[in-house]
Design a protein around this motif. Structure first.
Motif, PDB file in Angstrom:
ATOM      1  N   SER A  60      10.609 -13.544   0.166  1.00 54.58           N
ATOM      2  CA  SER A  60      10.181 -14.759  -0.533  1.00 54.58           C
ATOM      3  C   SER A  60      11.123 -15.123  -1.679  1.00 54.58           C
ATOM      4  N   PRO A  88      10.066 -23.524  -5.554  1.00 57.52           N
ATOM      5  CA  PRO A  88       8.968 -23.858  -4.634  1.00 57.52           C
ATOM      6  C   PRO A  88       8.436 -25.281  -4.805  1.00 57.52           C
ATOM      7  N   ALA A  92       8.370 -27.981  -1.791  1.00 61.86           N
ATOM      8  CA  ALA A  92       7.179 -28.739  -1.394  1.00 61.86           C
ATOM      9  C   ALA A  92       7.464 -30.233  -1.394  1.00 61.86           C
ATOM     10  N   ILE A  97       6.853 -27.028   3.355  1.00 56.54           N
ATOM     11  CA  ILE A  97       5.621 -26.493   2.776  1.00 56.54           C
ATOM     12  C   ILE A  97       5.464 -24.992   3.011  1.00 56.54           C
ATOM     13  N   GLU A  98       5.712 -24.506   4.214  1.00 54.91           N
ATOM     14  CA  GLU A  98       5.552 -23.074   4.487  1.00 54.91           C
ATOM     15  C   GLU A  98       6.469 -22.236   3.604  1.00 54.91           C
ATOM     16  N   GLU A  99       7.710 -22.654   3.467  1.00 60.04           N
ATOM     17  CA  GLU A  99       8.648 -21.926   2.611  1.00 60.04           C
ATOM     18  C   GLU A  99       8.233 -22.035   1.145  1.00 60.04           C
ATOM     19  N   ALA A 100       7.751 -23.203   0.735  1.00 54.73           N
ATOM     20  CA  ALA A 100       7.290 -23.391  -0.645  1.00 54.73           C
ATOM     21  C   ALA A 100       6.131 -22.449  -0.957  1.00 54.73           C
ATOM     22  N   GLU A 101       5.195 -22.327  -0.031  1.00 53.50           N
ATOM     23  CA  GLU A 101       4.061 -21.427  -0.239  1.00 53.50           C
ATOM     24  C   GLU A 101       4.520 -19.980  -0.377  1.00 53.50           C
ATOM     25  N   LEU A 102       5.449 -19.557   0.467  1.00 53.66           N
ATOM     26  CA  LEU A 102       5.974 -18.199   0.416  1.00 53.66           C
ATOM     27  C   LEU A 102       6.676 -17.936  -0.916  1.00 53.66           C
ATOM     28  N   HIS A 104       6.410 -19.679  -3.758  1.00 52.85           N
ATOM     29  CA  HIS A 104       5.458 -19.817  -4.864  1.00 52.85           C
ATOM     30  C   HIS A 104       4.620 -18.549  -5.025  1.00 52.85           C
ATOM     31  N   ARG A 105       4.207 -17.967  -3.931  1.00 52.02           N
ATOM     32  CA  ARG A 105       3.391 -16.746  -3.976  1.00 52.02           C
ATOM     33  C   ARG A 105       4.112 -15.648  -4.766  1.00 52.02           C
TER      34      ARG A 105
END
Length: 136
Positions: A60, A88, A92, A97-102, A104-105
Motif C-alpha cells: 500500500s 490517496p 480518488a 478508487i481501489e488503489e486510493a482505498e489501499l 489511504h488504509r
C-alpha cells in the motif's frame, strides 16, 4: 528525481518519490488538468502516475526509488513521509478508487497509532523514524 542542475541539465538527485520535492508535481499536474481541461496536463499526469504505480508501489506504500533503476533500488529504505499523505486523495479524485482505498488504509493506520502523521515513518518496522536514531 527532484533536483536538476540548471546549467548542465544533469540530475543532482536520483530519487523518484511521491514525497518531498516531488509531491506538488503530481498534485499540480492533476489540478491543472481539472482547472483548464488541457489534455497535455492529463497526458503527462497519466504517464507519471503509471510510472509511480509501476516502480514505487510496494503493497500500500509508494517508496522512494532510483530514477534510473526504479523499484530495483530503494533510495531511502522503507520510509514514507507525511508529505505523501496527499496521494490517496489524488488517486480518488483521478478515479483510481481501489488503489486510493489501499493507500489511504496505510496512512490512516499511522494516524490512528500516533493521532497525527509523523514526518517519517518506517513501514518495515511500523514505527516513526527519528533522523539519526532509527525507529521509535
Amino acid at each position: 528525481g527532484n533536483t536538476i542542475d540548471v546549467r548542465t541539465g544533469s540530475w543532482l538527485s536520483r530519487t523518484a518519490s511521491t514525497g518531498a520535492g516531488v509531491d506538488s508535481f503530481y498534485e499540480y499536474l492533476w489540478k491543472a488538468y481539472l482547472a483548464f481541461e488541457e489534455e497535455g496536463y492529463l497526458r503527462v499526469f497519466k504517464r507519471a502516475y503509471r510510472a509511480a504505480q509501476a516502480e514505487m508501489k510496494f503493497g500500500s506504500w509508494h517508496l522512494d526509488v532510483d530514477i534510473f533503476s526504479g523499484g530495483d533500488k530503494l533510495m531511502n529504505g522503507f520510509t514514507v513521509s507525511a508529505l505523501q499523505a496527499f496521494w490517496p486523495g489524488m488517486q480518488a479524485s483521478f478515479g483510481d478508487i481501489e488503489e486510493a482505498e489501499l493507500t489511504h488504509r496505510g496512512y490512516f493506520d499511522i494516524w490512528k497509532k500516533y493521532r497525527a502523521m509523523p514526518e517519517l515513518f518506517d513501514v518495515s518496522r511500523r514505527g516513526s523514524f527519528v533522523q539519526g536514531s532509527g525507529s521509535s
